[in-house]
Design a protein around this motif. Structure first.
Motif, PDB file in Angstrom:
ATOM      1  N   ARG A  56       0.678  -1.167  -0.014  1.00 42.32           N
ATOM      2  CA  ARG A  56       0.098  -0.126   0.103  1.00 42.32           C
ATOM      3  C   ARG A  56       0.943   1.296  -0.059  1.00 42.32           C
ATOM      4  NH1 ARG A  56      -3.897  -1.773   2.819  1.00 42.32           N
ATOM      5  NH2 ARG A  56      -2.594  -1.855   4.754  1.00 42.32           N
ATOM      6  N   ASN A  57       1.779   1.153   0.701  1.00 45.95           N
ATOM      7  CA  ASN A  57       2.796   2.443   0.916  1.00 45.95           C
ATOM      8  C   ASN A  57       3.564   2.705  -0.515  1.00 45.95           C
ATOM      9  OD1 ASN A  57       2.124   3.167   3.628  1.00 45.95           O
ATOM     10  ND2 ASN A  57       3.715   1.959   4.288  1.00 45.95           N
ATOM     11  N   ILE A  58       3.835   1.547  -1.088  1.00 46.07           N
ATOM     12  CA  ILE A  58       4.214   1.947  -2.651  1.00 46.07           C
ATOM     13  C   ILE A  58       3.359   2.725  -3.502  1.00 46.07           C
ATOM     14  CG2 ILE A  58       4.986   0.742  -5.037  1.00 46.07           C
ATOM     15  CD1 ILE A  58       7.081   0.039  -2.803  1.00 46.07           C
ATOM     16  N   LEU A  59       2.230   2.176  -3.449  1.00 45.81           N
ATOM     17  CA  LEU A  59       1.136   3.179  -4.082  1.00 45.81           C
ATOM     18  C   LEU A  59       0.897   4.570  -3.702  1.00 45.81           C
ATOM     19  CD1 LEU A  59      -0.933   3.518  -6.279  1.00 45.81           C
ATOM     20  CD2 LEU A  59      -2.728   2.546  -4.552  1.00 45.81           C
ATOM     21  N   ARG A  60       0.883   4.815  -2.266  1.00 48.41           N
ATOM     22  CA  ARG A  60       0.915   6.069  -1.526  1.00 48.41           C
ATOM     23  C   ARG A  60       2.134   6.885  -1.772  1.00 48.41           C
ATOM     24  NH1 ARG A  60      -0.047   4.404   3.684  1.00 48.41           N
ATOM     25  NH2 ARG A  60      -2.355   4.423   3.291  1.00 48.41           N
ATOM     26  N   GLN A  61       3.303   6.236  -1.905  1.00 43.80           N
ATOM     27  CA  GLN A  61       4.539   7.045  -2.212  1.00 43.80           C
ATOM     28  C   GLN A  61       4.213   7.558  -3.693  1.00 43.80           C
ATOM     29  OE1 GLN A  61       7.149   8.039  -0.177  1.00 43.80           O
ATOM     30  NE2 GLN A  61       7.526   9.589  -1.803  1.00 43.80           N
ATOM     31  N   ASN A  62       3.795   6.861  -4.737  1.00 47.00           N
ATOM     32  CA  ASN A  62       3.827   7.101  -6.001  1.00 47.00           C
ATOM     33  C   ASN A  62       2.809   8.308  -6.088  1.00 47.00           C
ATOM     34  OD1 ASN A  62       2.159   6.870  -8.896  1.00 47.00           O
ATOM     35  ND2 ASN A  62       4.136   6.300  -8.984  1.00 47.00           N
ATOM     36  N   TYR A  87       2.104  10.601  -3.643  1.00 50.21           N
ATOM     37  CA  TYR A  87       2.876  11.959  -2.954  1.00 50.21           C
ATOM     38  C   TYR A  87       3.606  12.432  -4.117  1.00 50.21           C
ATOM     39  CZ  TYR A  87       0.886  10.483   1.406  1.00 50.21           C
ATOM     40  OH  TYR A  87      -0.016  10.171   2.359  1.00 50.21           O
ATOM     41  N   ASP A  88       4.475  11.519  -4.733  1.00 55.02           N
ATOM     42  CA  ASP A  88       5.612  12.070  -5.703  1.00 55.02           C
ATOM     43  C   ASP A  88       4.997  12.896  -6.993  1.00 55.02           C
ATOM     44  OD1 ASP A  88       7.464  10.835  -4.206  1.00 55.02           O
ATOM     45  OD2 ASP A  88       7.673   9.044  -5.383  1.00 55.02           O
ATOM     46  N   GLU A  89       3.711  12.477  -7.151  1.00 54.68           N
ATOM     47  CA  GLU A  89       3.083  13.139  -8.704  1.00 54.68           C
ATOM     48  C   GLU A  89       2.567  14.551  -7.979  1.00 54.68           C
ATOM     49  OE1 GLU A  89       0.171  10.741 -10.257  1.00 54.68           O
ATOM     50  OE2 GLU A  89       1.500   9.167 -10.975  1.00 54.68           O
ATOM     51  N   ASP A  90       2.352  14.719  -6.764  1.00 55.05           N
ATOM     52  CA  ASP A  90       1.879  16.035  -6.293  1.00 55.05           C
ATOM     53  C   ASP A  90       2.804  17.104  -6.399  1.00 55.05           C
ATOM     54  OD1 ASP A  90      -0.692  15.110  -5.701  1.00 55.05           O
ATOM     55  OD2 ASP A  90      -0.663  14.847  -3.765  1.00 55.05           O
TER      56      ASP A  90
END
Length: 67
Positions: free
Chosen positions: A56-62, A64-67
């Motif tokens: 889940r954190n892999i998706l969450r980090q992605n 955040y990185d796009e913002d």
């Protein structure tokens, strides 16, 4: 999801597919299934790398990185 997980340095080599199982316009929610091909049992692999929170954190980090 396919791009996120297939390009992940931690999970990319294990990722096989992502499929939407259910979608709701009313609640703006999606249920999806991720498929991974994991190596034969190695100590800590399933508990750490395949931990649902880690995935889940892999998706969450992605996100955040796009913002």
């Amino acid at each position: 999801l396919t791009e996120v997980y297939s390009s992940s340095p931690a999970l990319g080599r294990y990722f096989r597919s992502a499929q939407v199982i259910s979608f709701s316009n009313e609640s703006s929610s999606v249920i999806y299934q991720l498929v991974f091909s994991v190596p034969p049992s190695t100590e800590g692999f399933m508990e750490n790398t395949m931990n649902p929170n880690f995935i889940r954190n892999i998706l969450r980090q992605n996100i955040y990185d796009e913002d």
